[in-house]
Design a protein around this motif. Sequence first.
Motif, PDB file in Angstrom:
ATOM      1  N   LEU A  74       7.822  -2.672 -35.137  1.00 48.22           N
ATOM      2  CA  LEU A  74       6.492  -2.458 -34.586  1.00 48.22           C
ATOM      3  C   LEU A  74       6.621  -2.324 -33.072  1.00 48.22           C
ATOM      4  N   LEU A  75       5.629  -1.786 -32.442  1.00 48.12           N
ATOM      5  CA  LEU A  75       5.654  -1.621 -30.993  1.00 48.12           C
ATOM      6  C   LEU A  75       5.876  -2.972 -30.318  1.00 48.12           C
ATOM      7  N   GLY A  76       6.955  -3.063 -29.574  1.00 48.08           N
ATOM      8  CA  GLY A  76       7.264  -4.279 -28.832  1.00 48.08           C
ATOM      9  C   GLY A  76       7.845  -5.415 -29.653  1.00 48.08           C
ATOM     10  N   GLU A  77       8.097  -5.190 -30.930  1.00 48.67           N
ATOM     11  CA  GLU A  77       8.553  -6.264 -31.814  1.00 48.67           C
ATOM     12  C   GLU A  77       9.847  -6.927 -31.332  1.00 48.67           C
ATOM     13  N   HIS A  78      10.762  -6.159 -30.772  1.00 46.00           N
ATOM     14  CA  HIS A  78      12.046  -6.710 -30.337  1.00 46.00           C
ATOM     15  C   HIS A  78      12.237  -6.676 -28.820  1.00 46.00           C
ATOM     16  N   SER A  79      11.170  -6.430 -28.093  1.00 46.14           N
ATOM     17  CA  SER A  79      11.297  -6.282 -26.637  1.00 46.14           C
ATOM     18  C   SER A  79      11.934  -7.499 -25.984  1.00 46.14           C
ATOM     19  N   GLN A  80      11.425  -8.667 -26.291  1.00 47.68           N
ATOM     20  CA  GLN A  80      11.932  -9.876 -25.640  1.00 47.68           C
ATOM     21  C   GLN A  80      13.399 -10.119 -26.011  1.00 47.68           C
ATOM     22  N   GLU A  81      13.735  -9.909 -27.257  1.00 53.38           N
ATOM     23  CA  GLU A  81      15.114 -10.084 -27.718  1.00 53.38           C
ATOM     24  C   GLU A  81      16.062  -9.123 -26.979  1.00 53.38           C
ATOM     25  N   ILE A  82      15.656  -7.872 -26.846  1.00 47.14           N
ATOM     26  CA  ILE A  82      16.502  -6.876 -26.178  1.00 47.14           C
ATOM     27  C   ILE A  82      16.582  -7.140 -24.678  1.00 47.14           C
ATOM     28  N   LEU A  83      15.447  -7.426 -24.075  1.00 55.87           N
ATOM     29  CA  LEU A  83      15.460  -7.697 -22.635  1.00 55.87           C
ATOM     30  C   LEU A  83      16.289  -8.934 -22.307  1.00 55.87           C
ATOM     31  N   GLY A  84      16.283  -9.898 -23.202  1.00 56.42           N
ATOM     32  CA  GLY A  84      17.078 -11.104 -22.968  1.00 56.42           C
ATOM     33  C   GLY A  84      18.558 -10.849 -23.187  1.00 56.42           C
ATOM     34  N   SER A  85      18.914 -10.190 -24.296  1.00 53.21           N
ATOM     35  CA  SER A  85      20.331 -10.023 -24.614  1.00 53.21           C
ATOM     36  C   SER A  85      20.993  -8.903 -23.820  1.00 53.21           C
ATOM     37  N   VAL A  86      20.285  -7.824 -23.563  1.00 56.39           N
ATOM     38  CA  VAL A  86      20.887  -6.678 -22.870  1.00 56.39           C
ATOM     39  C   VAL A  86      20.773  -6.813 -21.353  1.00 56.39           C
ATOM     40  N   LEU A  87      19.587  -7.210 -20.891  1.00 52.54           N
ATOM     41  CA  LEU A  87      19.366  -7.288 -19.444  1.00 52.54           C
ATOM     42  C   LEU A  87      19.466  -8.702 -18.885  1.00 52.54           C
ATOM     43  N   GLY A  88      19.577  -9.677 -19.772  1.00 49.48           N
ATOM     44  CA  GLY A  88      19.719 -11.048 -19.325  1.00 49.48           C
ATOM     45  C   GLY A  88      18.445 -11.646 -18.740  1.00 49.48           C
ATOM     46  N   LEU A  89      17.287 -11.119 -19.107  1.00 47.00           N
ATOM     47  CA  LEU A  89      16.027 -11.655 -18.589  1.00 47.00           C
ATOM     48  C   LEU A  89      15.655 -12.935 -19.328  1.00 47.00           C
ATOM     49  N   SER A  90      15.050 -13.845 -18.600  1.00 42.18           N
ATOM     50  CA  SER A  90      14.611 -15.104 -19.197  1.00 42.18           C
ATOM     51  C   SER A  90      13.286 -14.896 -19.921  1.00 42.18           C
ATOM     52  N   GLY A  91      12.917 -15.880 -20.716  1.00 39.78           N
ATOM     53  CA  GLY A  91      11.619 -15.841 -21.388  1.00 39.78           C
ATOM     54  C   GLY A  91      10.481 -15.747 -20.388  1.00 39.78           C
ATOM     55  N   GLN A  92      10.613 -16.441 -19.247  1.00 37.66           N
ATOM     56  CA  GLN A  92       9.579 -16.408 -18.213  1.00 37.66           C
ATOM     57  C   GLN A  92       9.476 -15.010 -17.600  1.00 37.66           C
ATOM     58  N   GLN A  93      10.608 -14.384 -17.353  1.00 35.72           N
ATOM     59  CA  GLN A  93      10.587 -13.027 -16.793  1.00 35.72           C
ATOM     60  C   GLN A  93       9.953 -12.036 -17.789  1.00 35.72           C
ATOM     61  N   CYS A  94      10.268 -12.188 -19.055  1.00 35.56           N
ATOM     62  CA  CYS A  94       9.670 -11.328 -20.083  1.00 35.56           C
ATOM     63  C   CYS A  94       8.168 -11.559 -20.160  1.00 35.56           C
ATOM     64  N   ALA A  95       7.752 -12.824 -20.066  1.00 34.84           N
ATOM     65  CA  ALA A  95       6.322 -13.141 -20.101  1.00 34.84           C
ATOM     66  C   ALA A  95       5.603 -12.503 -18.921  1.00 34.84           C
ATOM     67  N   GLU A  96       6.244 -12.482 -17.764  1.00 32.53           N
ATOM     68  CA  GLU A  96       5.633 -11.858 -16.580  1.00 32.53           C
ATOM     69  C   GLU A  96       5.526 -10.349 -16.773  1.00 32.53           C
ATOM     70  N   LEU A  97       6.551  -9.742 -17.337  1.00 29.84           N
ATOM     71  CA  LEU A  97       6.484  -8.300 -17.621  1.00 29.84           C
ATOM     72  C   LEU A  97       5.367  -7.983 -18.593  1.00 29.84           C
ATOM     73  N   ALA A  98       5.182  -8.844 -19.597  1.00 30.17           N
ATOM     74  CA  ALA A  98       4.103  -8.656 -20.554  1.00 30.17           C
ATOM     75  C   ALA A  98       2.744  -8.844 -19.885  1.00 30.17           C
ATOM     76  N   ARG A  99       2.660  -9.838 -18.993  1.00 34.09           N
ATOM     77  CA  ARG A  99       1.394 -10.128 -18.307  1.00 34.09           C
ATOM     78  C   ARG A  99       0.921  -8.944 -17.471  1.00 34.09           C
ATOM     79  N   VAL A 100       1.861  -8.241 -16.817  1.00 30.59           N
ATOM     80  CA  VAL A 100       1.478  -7.103 -15.965  1.00 30.59           C
ATOM     81  C   VAL A 100       1.406  -5.793 -16.751  1.00 30.59           C
ATOM     82  N   GLY A 101       1.673  -5.861 -18.066  1.00 31.41           N
ATOM     83  CA  GLY A 101       1.545  -4.679 -18.912  1.00 31.41           C
ATOM     84  C   GLY A 101       2.766  -3.758 -18.915  1.00 31.41           C
ATOM     85  N   ALA A 102       3.891  -4.255 -18.399  1.00 29.58           N
ATOM     86  CA  ALA A 102       5.105  -3.420 -18.389  1.00 29.58           C
ATOM     87  C   ALA A 102       5.735  -3.340 -19.772  1.00 29.58           C
ATOM     88  N   ILE A 103       5.544  -4.378 -20.560  1.00 17.02           N
ATOM     89  CA  ILE A 103       6.049  -4.361 -21.949  1.00 17.02           C
ATOM     90  C   ILE A 103       4.945  -4.832 -22.861  1.00 17.02           C
TER      91      ILE A 103
END
Length: 123
Positions: free
Chosen positions: A94-123
Amino acid sequence: SRNEARLTNVDALDPIISKAMAQRTMQQCQSLLDAAGVPGSPINNFSQVFADPQVVARNMVRELGESGGRRIPMIASPIRMSRTPPVYPRPPPLLGEHSQEILGSVLGLSGQQCAELARVGAI
């Protein structure tokens, strides 16, 4: 060239052919073209494609389960090998279903960084 010759009278022929075909069913048009040796085939909508006897005989539609419990019809692989048949482990995400998993494993982003990206509508 032969194609240029075919197009010489296209403007005059197009309305004549369109009118003649509009008075017949698709099957009648196909029969006339086949009898005259003119290559062609109908343009099917989705329902017609999936009801086609060849599509049904080749089992070209697979239903896969989705995380919400729905069954999703998918096009099966046209490649058929007896010893290594295609495997359909899961439906497309589904749209965005694996975004956090990929951003964490591939780009090394933390859960907090992913949450901020989601908050601003980037993901």
